[in-house]
Design a protein around this motif. Structure first.
Motif, PDB file in Angstrom:
ATOM      1  N   VAL A  10       2.200 -16.612   6.113  1.00  0.00           N
ATOM      2  CA  VAL A  10       1.345 -15.491   6.488  1.00  0.00           C
ATOM      3  C   VAL A  10       1.147 -14.553   5.307  1.00  0.00           C
ATOM      4  CG1 VAL A  10       3.243 -14.041   7.319  1.00  0.00           C
ATOM      5  CG2 VAL A  10       0.978 -13.743   8.294  1.00  0.00           C
ATOM      6  N   THR A  11      -0.018 -13.927   5.245  1.00  0.00           N
ATOM      7  CA  THR A  11      -0.307 -12.910   4.240  1.00  0.00           C
ATOM      8  C   THR A  11       0.239 -11.572   4.733  1.00  0.00           C
ATOM      9  OG1 THR A  11      -2.324 -14.115   3.673  1.00  0.00           O
ATOM     10  CG2 THR A  11      -2.168 -11.817   2.922  1.00  0.00           C
ATOM     11  N   ILE A  12       0.855 -10.799   3.851  1.00  0.00           N
ATOM     12  CA  ILE A  12       1.514  -9.554   4.267  1.00  0.00           C
ATOM     13  C   ILE A  12       0.997  -8.374   3.447  1.00  0.00           C
ATOM     14  CG2 ILE A  12       3.717  -8.323   4.461  1.00  0.00           C
ATOM     15  CD1 ILE A  12       5.082 -11.074   4.741  1.00  0.00           C
ATOM     16  N   LEU A  13       0.637  -7.307   4.169  1.00  0.00           N
ATOM     17  CA  LEU A  13       0.307  -6.019   3.558  1.00  0.00           C
ATOM     18  C   LEU A  13       1.255  -4.999   4.151  1.00  0.00           C
ATOM     19  CD1 LEU A  13      -1.528  -4.102   1.880  1.00  0.00           C
ATOM     20  CD2 LEU A  13      -3.006  -3.924   3.896  1.00  0.00           C
ATOM     21  N   LEU A  14       2.001  -4.307   3.291  1.00  0.00           N
ATOM     22  CA  LEU A  14       2.986  -3.364   3.835  1.00  0.00           C
ATOM     23  C   LEU A  14       2.855  -1.981   3.231  1.00  0.00           C
ATOM     24  CD1 LEU A  14       5.696  -2.759   1.834  1.00  0.00           C
ATOM     25  CD2 LEU A  14       6.080  -5.159   2.301  1.00  0.00           C
ATOM     26  N   ILE A  15       3.148  -0.998   4.078  1.00  0.00           N
ATOM     27  CA  ILE A  15       3.302   0.399   3.653  1.00  0.00           C
ATOM     28  C   ILE A  15       4.793   0.640   3.515  1.00  0.00           C
ATOM     29  CG2 ILE A  15       3.114   2.812   4.366  1.00  0.00           C
ATOM     30  CD1 ILE A  15       0.652   2.010   6.006  1.00  0.00           C
ATOM     31  N   GLU A  16       5.199   1.240   2.426  1.00  0.00           N
ATOM     32  CA  GLU A  16       6.642   1.469   2.258  1.00  0.00           C
ATOM     33  C   GLU A  16       6.900   2.578   1.256  1.00  0.00           C
ATOM     34  OE1 GLU A  16       9.974   1.867   3.048  1.00  0.00           O
ATOM     35  OE2 GLU A  16       9.319   0.073   4.118  1.00  0.00           O
ATOM     36  N   HIS A  17       7.939   3.382   1.539  1.00  0.00           N
ATOM     37  CA  HIS A  17       8.356   4.440   0.615  1.00  0.00           C
ATOM     38  C   HIS A  17       9.549   4.017  -0.242  1.00  0.00           C
ATOM     39  CE1 HIS A  17       5.724   7.734   1.731  1.00  0.00           C
ATOM     40  NE2 HIS A  17       5.887   7.419   2.994  1.00  0.00           N
ATOM     41  N   ASP A  18      10.237   2.950   0.168  1.00  0.00           N
ATOM     42  CA  ASP A  18      11.399   2.473  -0.579  1.00  0.00           C
ATOM     43  C   ASP A  18      10.898   1.677  -1.785  1.00  0.00           C
ATOM     44  OD1 ASP A  18      13.616   0.917  -1.530  1.00  0.00           O
ATOM     45  OD2 ASP A  18      14.633   1.217   0.382  1.00  0.00           O
TER      46      ASP A  18
ATOM     47  N   LEU B 194      -0.336 -10.003   8.394  1.00  0.00           N
ATOM     48  CA  LEU B 194       0.691  -9.180   9.029  1.00  0.00           C
ATOM     49  C   LEU B 194       0.766  -7.846   8.304  1.00  0.00           C
ATOM     50  CD1 LEU B 194       3.102  -8.844  11.008  1.00  0.00           C
ATOM     51  CD2 LEU B 194       4.541  -9.899   9.247  1.00  0.00           C
ATOM     52  N   LEU B 195       0.574  -6.756   9.057  1.00  0.00           N
ATOM     53  CA  LEU B 195       0.648  -5.407   8.507  1.00  0.00           C
ATOM     54  C   LEU B 195       1.981  -4.784   8.909  1.00  0.00           C
ATOM     55  CD1 LEU B 195      -2.934  -4.117   9.478  1.00  0.00           C
ATOM     56  CD2 LEU B 195      -2.245  -5.325   7.394  1.00  0.00           C
ATOM     57  N   LEU B 196       2.781  -4.427   7.931  1.00  0.00           N
ATOM     58  CA  LEU B 196       4.089  -3.821   8.193  1.00  0.00           C
ATOM     59  C   LEU B 196       4.045  -2.357   7.781  1.00  0.00           C
ATOM     60  CD1 LEU B 196       6.429  -6.640   6.759  1.00  0.00           C
ATOM     61  CD2 LEU B 196       5.708  -6.302   9.127  1.00  0.00           C
ATOM     62  N   ASP B 197       4.214  -1.456   8.753  1.00  0.00           N
ATOM     63  CA  ASP B 197       4.137  -0.017   8.498  1.00  0.00           C
ATOM     64  C   ASP B 197       5.545   0.543   8.336  1.00  0.00           C
ATOM     65  OD1 ASP B 197       3.539   2.657   8.326  1.00  0.00           O
ATOM     66  OD2 ASP B 197       2.260   2.722  10.098  1.00  0.00           O
ATOM     67  N   GLU B 198       5.941   0.764   7.093  1.00  0.00           N
ATOM     68  CA  GLU B 198       7.262   1.289   6.736  1.00  0.00           C
ATOM     69  C   GLU B 198       8.398   0.541   7.446  1.00  0.00           C
ATOM     70  OE1 GLU B 198       7.960   5.373   6.054  1.00  0.00           O
ATOM     71  OE2 GLU B 198       5.826   5.875   5.945  1.00  0.00           O
ATOM     72  N   PRO B 199       8.509  -0.759   7.203  1.00  0.00           N
ATOM     73  CA  PRO B 199       9.543  -1.551   7.890  1.00  0.00           C
ATOM     74  C   PRO B 199      10.971  -1.133   7.564  1.00  0.00           C
ATOM     75  CG  PRO B 199       8.552  -2.813   6.106  1.00  0.00           C
ATOM     76  CD  PRO B 199       7.708  -1.577   6.282  1.00  0.00           C
ATOM     77  N   ALA B 200      11.180  -0.481   6.410  1.00  0.00           N
ATOM     78  CA  ALA B 200      12.540  -0.078   6.037  1.00  0.00           C
ATOM     79  C   ALA B 200      12.880   1.345   6.477  1.00  0.00           C
ATOM     80  CB  ALA B 200      12.725  -0.197   4.521  1.00  0.00           C
ATOM     81  N   ALA B 201      11.961   2.010   7.176  1.00  0.00           N
ATOM     82  CA  ALA B 201      12.202   3.397   7.595  1.00  0.00           C
ATOM     83  C   ALA B 201      13.464   3.500   8.445  1.00  0.00           C
ATOM     84  CB  ALA B 201      11.006   3.932   8.382  1.00  0.00           C
ATOM     85  N   GLY B 202      14.375   4.405   8.057  1.00  0.00           N
ATOM     86  CA  GLY B 202      15.592   4.627   8.831  1.00  0.00           C
ATOM     87  C   GLY B 202      16.700   3.626   8.587  1.00  0.00           C
TER      88      GLY B 202
ATOM     89  N   LEU C 183       0.879  -1.169   0.000  1.00  0.00           N
ATOM     90  CA  LEU C 183       0.000   0.000   0.000  1.00  0.00           C
ATOM     91  C   LEU C 183       0.914   1.216   0.000  1.00  0.00           C
ATOM     92  CD1 LEU C 183      -2.860   1.229   0.249  1.00  0.00           C
ATOM     93  CD2 LEU C 183      -2.608   1.063   2.736  1.00  0.00           C
ATOM     94  N   ILE C 184       0.967   1.921  -1.120  1.00  0.00           N
ATOM     95  CA  ILE C 184       1.935   2.999  -1.269  1.00  0.00           C
ATOM     96  C   ILE C 184       1.235   4.322  -1.568  1.00  0.00           C
ATOM     97  CG2 ILE C 184       3.684   1.360  -2.074  1.00  0.00           C
ATOM     98  CD1 ILE C 184       3.326   2.551  -4.905  1.00  0.00           C
ATOM     99  N   GLY C 185       2.012   5.389  -1.509  1.00  0.00           N
ATOM    100  CA  GLY C 185       1.492   6.717  -1.801  1.00  0.00           C
ATOM    101  C   GLY C 185       2.357   7.769  -1.134  1.00  0.00           C
ATOM    102  N   PRO C 186       2.238   9.025  -1.554  1.00  0.00           N
ATOM    103  CA  PRO C 186       3.033  10.105  -0.964  1.00  0.00           C
ATOM    104  C   PRO C 186       2.709  10.277   0.520  1.00  0.00           C
ATOM    105  CG  PRO C 186       1.919  10.817  -2.986  1.00  0.00           C
ATOM    106  CD  PRO C 186       1.331   9.504  -2.612  1.00  0.00           C
ATOM    107  N   ASN C 187       3.532  11.040   1.219  1.00  0.00           N
ATOM    108  CA  ASN C 187       3.262  11.360   2.620  1.00  0.00           C
ATOM    109  C   ASN C 187       1.898  12.020   2.746  1.00  0.00           C
ATOM    110  OD1 ASN C 187       5.676  10.413   3.727  1.00  0.00           O
ATOM    111  ND2 ASN C 187       6.749  12.315   3.270  1.00  0.00           N
ATOM    112  N   GLY C 188       1.150  11.605   3.769  1.00  0.00           N
ATOM    113  CA  GLY C 188      -0.163  12.192   3.999  1.00  0.00           C
ATOM    114  C   GLY C 188      -1.260  11.641   3.121  1.00  0.00           C
ATOM    115  N   ALA C 189      -0.983  10.528   2.416  1.00  0.00           N
ATOM    116  CA  ALA C 189      -1.975   9.970   1.489  1.00  0.00           C
ATOM    117  C   ALA C 189      -3.086   9.205   2.200  1.00  0.00           C
ATOM    118  CB  ALA C 189      -1.284   9.051   0.468  1.00  0.00           C
ATOM    119  N   GLY C 190      -2.870   8.831   3.476  1.00  0.00           N
ATOM    120  CA  GLY C 190      -3.892   8.097   4.216  1.00  0.00           C
ATOM    121  C   GLY C 190      -3.542   6.645   4.489  1.00  0.00           C
ATOM    122  N   LYS C 191      -2.300   6.268   4.227  1.00  0.00           N
ATOM    123  CA  LYS C 191      -1.905   4.857   4.354  1.00  0.00           C
ATOM    124  C   LYS C 191      -1.976   4.370   5.808  1.00  0.00           C
ATOM    125  CE  LYS C 191       2.175   5.681   2.630  1.00  0.00           C
ATOM    126  NZ  LYS C 191       2.035   7.159   2.533  1.00  0.00           N
ATOM    127  N   THR C 192      -1.359   5.110   6.723  1.00  0.00           N
ATOM    128  CA  THR C 192      -1.367   4.683   8.124  1.00  0.00           C
ATOM    129  C   THR C 192      -2.777   4.776   8.703  1.00  0.00           C
ATOM    130  OG1 THR C 192       0.957   5.259   8.478  1.00  0.00           O
ATOM    131  CG2 THR C 192      -0.429   5.153  10.428  1.00  0.00           C
TER     132      THR C 192
END
Length: 253
Positions: free
Chosen positions: A204-212, A174-182, A35-44
């Motif tokens: 497990v099924t995985i849905l992740l938010i990521e900017h990378d 499993l929901l991963l919220d920006e796991p590569a952040a930092g 699940l991707i998108g610019p900052n403030g797109a509503g992902k989290t």
């Protein structure tokens, strides 16, 4: 494999602000979706609705055909949804082992009297949790840090520990919220390998938010794109990342 998560017309308003509007997602069992998108797109915000932190203003969330709307976060966890956070939320003054054991209380339980009186079953359950926690830590190559305080782990290993703890709840999703952040490039590469390992070991099924985008295009099978709270595009990584609308949203051109 069948559909695990079905999201229909999901939306939420905060006062006059429409944070997410008309989100639709269908995720099959065993899939790895971004699940991707610019900052403030509503992902989290979307993640917070999926996990019961926020109650949607409208729409439905079905896990295995069962509605999650209106359930509390603990109830949704018991239904089989676990998550990590963009800002790591470990019990920093507890050991690596104990961080995972906390999550195991979801599946390995004993009553209050057993705990207070230290009855034989207490020691049996504690031994069972130690063994299960160490088994999970070994998969993440964290077993040698079992007695280390979580705060003393390197950043990349703290990320891995948070994922290990989430998996200890035995989730379906499993929901991963920006796991590569930092993370630096080497840590990101190791994370990609870890996520692939998770799929193999935990099914497990995985849905992740990521900017990378390198990580996203390297491991995700399907992508949903949010922009200003609405769905902008969906499809395979190749389709989505070459979509002019998506390029414009990210680059502002």
């Amino acid at each position: 494999m069948g559909v695990l998560l079905e999201v229909k017309n999901l939306g939420i308003s905060f006062g006059g602000l429409r944070a997410v509007d008309g989100l639709n997602m269908t995720i099959n069992e065993g899939a790895l979706v971004g699940l991707i998108g610019p900052n403030g797109a509503g992902k989290t915000t979307a993640f917070n609705m999926l996990t019961g932190v926020y109650r949607p203003t409208d729409g439905t969330i079905l896990l295995d055909g069962k509605s999650l709307v209106g359930k509390k976060p603990a109830e949704i966890c018991q239904e089989g949804v676990a998550r990590t956070f963009q800002n790591i939320r470990l019990f920093t003054q507890m050991s690596v082992l104990d961080n995972v054991k906390v999550a195991l209380h979801n599946s390995i339980r004993y009553n209050l009297a057993t705990s207070f009186l230290h009855l034989p079953s207490y020691f049996s359950k504690e031994k069972e949790m130690d063994e299960e926690a160490l088994k999970i830590l070994k998969i993440f190559e964290l077993d040698t840090y079992a007695d280390t305080n979580a705060s003393n782990l390197p950043y990349g290993k703290q990320r891995k520990l948070e994922i290990a703890r989430a998996l200890a709840t035995n989730p379906k999703l499993l929901l991963l919220d920006e796991p590569a952040a930092g993370m630096n490039p080497n840590e990101t590469k190791e994370l990609m390998e870890t996520i692939e390992l998770i799929r193999k070991e935990f099914k497990v099924t995985i849905l992740l938010i990521e900017h990378d985008m390198k990580l996203v295009s390297g491991i995700c099978e399907y992508l949903y794109v949010l922009n200003f709270g609405t769905e902008l595009a969906h499809g395979t990584p190749a389709e989505v990342l070459n979509d002019p609308k998506v390029v414009k949203a990210y680059l502002g051109e």
